[in-house]
Scaffold this motif. Structure first.
Motif, mmCIF file in Angstrom:
data_model
loop_
_atom_site.group_PDB
_atom_site.id
_atom_site.type_symbol
_atom_site.label_atom_id
_atom_site.label_comp_id
_atom_site.label_asym_id
_atom_site.label_seq_id
_atom_site.Cartn_x
_atom_site.Cartn_y
_atom_site.Cartn_z
ATOM 1 N N ARG A 241 0.830 -1.210 0.000
ATOM 2 C CA ARG A 241 0.000 0.000 0.000
ATOM 3 C C ARG A 241 0.864 1.259 0.000
ATOM 4 N N ILE A 242 0.347 2.268 -0.661
ATOM 5 C CA ILE A 242 0.944 3.597 -0.612
ATOM 6 C C ILE A 242 0.036 4.428 0.290
ATOM 7 N N PRO A 243 0.601 5.096 1.279
ATOM 8 C CA PRO A 243 -0.252 5.892 2.178
ATOM 9 C C PRO A 243 -1.035 6.950 1.398
ATOM 10 N N SER A 244 -2.301 7.134 1.740
ATOM 11 C CA SER A 244 -3.072 8.173 1.059
ATOM 12 C C SER A 244 -2.480 9.528 1.416
ATOM 13 N N GLY A 245 -2.498 10.400 0.449
ATOM 14 C CA GLY A 245 -1.925 11.725 0.639
ATOM 15 C C GLY A 245 -0.435 11.782 0.372
ATOM 16 N N ALA A 246 0.170 10.660 -0.041
ATOM 17 C CA ALA A 246 1.602 10.652 -0.353
ATOM 18 C C ALA A 246 1.868 11.594 -1.523
ATOM 19 N N SER A 247 3.003 12.270 -1.482
ATOM 20 C CA SER A 247 3.368 13.211 -2.548
ATOM 21 C C SER A 247 4.127 12.498 -3.654
ATOM 22 N N ALA A 248 3.827 12.884 -4.880
ATOM 23 C CA ALA A 248 4.533 12.338 -6.041
ATOM 24 C C ALA A 248 5.782 13.170 -6.312
ATOM 25 N N PRO A 249 6.842 12.519 -6.785
ATOM 26 C CA PRO A 249 8.016 13.299 -7.208
ATOM 27 C C PRO A 249 7.635 14.247 -8.349
ATOM 28 N N ALA B 207 5.605 -0.833 -9.099
ATOM 29 C CA ALA B 207 4.744 -0.373 -10.198
ATOM 30 C C ALA B 207 3.325 -0.921 -10.040
ATOM 31 N N LEU B 208 3.205 -2.175 -9.618
ATOM 32 C CA LEU B 208 1.876 -2.761 -9.391
ATOM 33 C C LEU B 208 1.160 -2.114 -8.212
ATOM 34 N N ILE B 209 1.868 -1.945 -7.121
ATOM 35 C CA ILE B 209 1.278 -1.312 -5.937
ATOM 36 C C ILE B 209 0.815 0.099 -6.286
ATOM 37 N N HIS B 210 1.643 0.805 -7.016
ATOM 38 C CA HIS B 210 1.342 2.179 -7.404
ATOM 39 C C HIS B 210 0.098 2.232 -8.293
ATOM 40 N N SER B 211 0.024 1.318 -9.248
ATOM 41 C CA SER B 211 -1.139 1.276 -10.133
ATOM 42 C C SER B 211 -2.419 0.978 -9.348
ATOM 43 N N HIS B 212 -2.363 0.017 -8.450
ATOM 44 C CA HIS B 212 -3.537 -0.313 -7.618
ATOM 45 C C HIS B 212 -3.975 0.902 -6.787
ATOM 46 N N HIS B 213 -3.009 1.615 -6.254
ATOM 47 C CA HIS B 213 -3.293 2.814 -5.454
ATOM 48 C C HIS B 213 -4.122 3.812 -6.269
#
Length: 178
Positions: free
Chosen positions: A88-96, A155-161
């Motif tokens: 999981r990627i925490p909600s509200g995480a900032s993108a580069p 990449a998979l985790i990010h896409s699911h997020h």
């Protein structure tokens, strides 16, 4: 048993097909923003995920093609491990900054970037056994150094997020797709 990278590439290929469908389905309402869900529109999420996935796959390809790359790179950071282990990627995480979306991405640009991702997956697919054994790393700007297998998992985790976010945007009352 299939190499992990082979399974990840197959799953990522399915994710890219999903994003192509999102572009087609949201052609009319893709620019709609639901601030209560996300500051980005569906089209911007697709732009972000397509660009980020392309960069992730390029890192994998570079590690595979050039044995001189990634020998002295830093290892993964604690936050990177947390993402990979939890899935999981925490909600509200900032993108580069390098993967921030365009204000109004065109559908043709989105499908072109997704096609570039699919082409790179096809190039990597015959080398999955080798990808699983590479221990060299290329750093993610926030999460630290990833091996090819870790890049694919991320990449998979990010896409699911982003799939979860775009589904919430689409289900928000008043959205033309609701």
């Amino acid at each position: 048993m299939y190499p992990r990278s082979q399974r990840s590439l197959a799953a990522l290929d399915a994710e890219l097909r999903h994003w192509r469908d999102v572009v087609a389905e949201h052609a009319q309402g893709a620019a709609v923003v639901r601030p209560e869900v996300s500051a980005w529109s569906v089209a911007q999420h697709v732009d972000h995920i397509a660009t980020a996935t392309l960069l992730n796959l390029r890192a994998v390809a570079k590690l595979h093609q050039d044995p001189a790359v990634g020998n002295n790179e830093p290892s993964i950071k604690a936050v990177g491990w947390a993402v990979l282990v939890s899935g999981r990627i925490p909600s509200g995480a900032s993108a580069p900054d390098s993967v921030l979306p365009q204000p109004a991405p065109a559908a043709t640009d989105l499908t072109d970037t997704l096609a570039s991702c699919e082409e790179l997956i096809a190039t990597l697919r015959p080398h999955t056994s080798q990808l699983d054994t590479i221990k060299r790393r290329i750093p993610h700007p926030i999460l630290g150094g990833f091996t090819p297998r870790q890049w694919l998992r991320f990449a998979l985790i990010h896409s699911h997020h982003h799939t979860q976010i775009t589904q919430r945007i689409s289900l928000t009352p008043g959205n033309p797709r609701s």
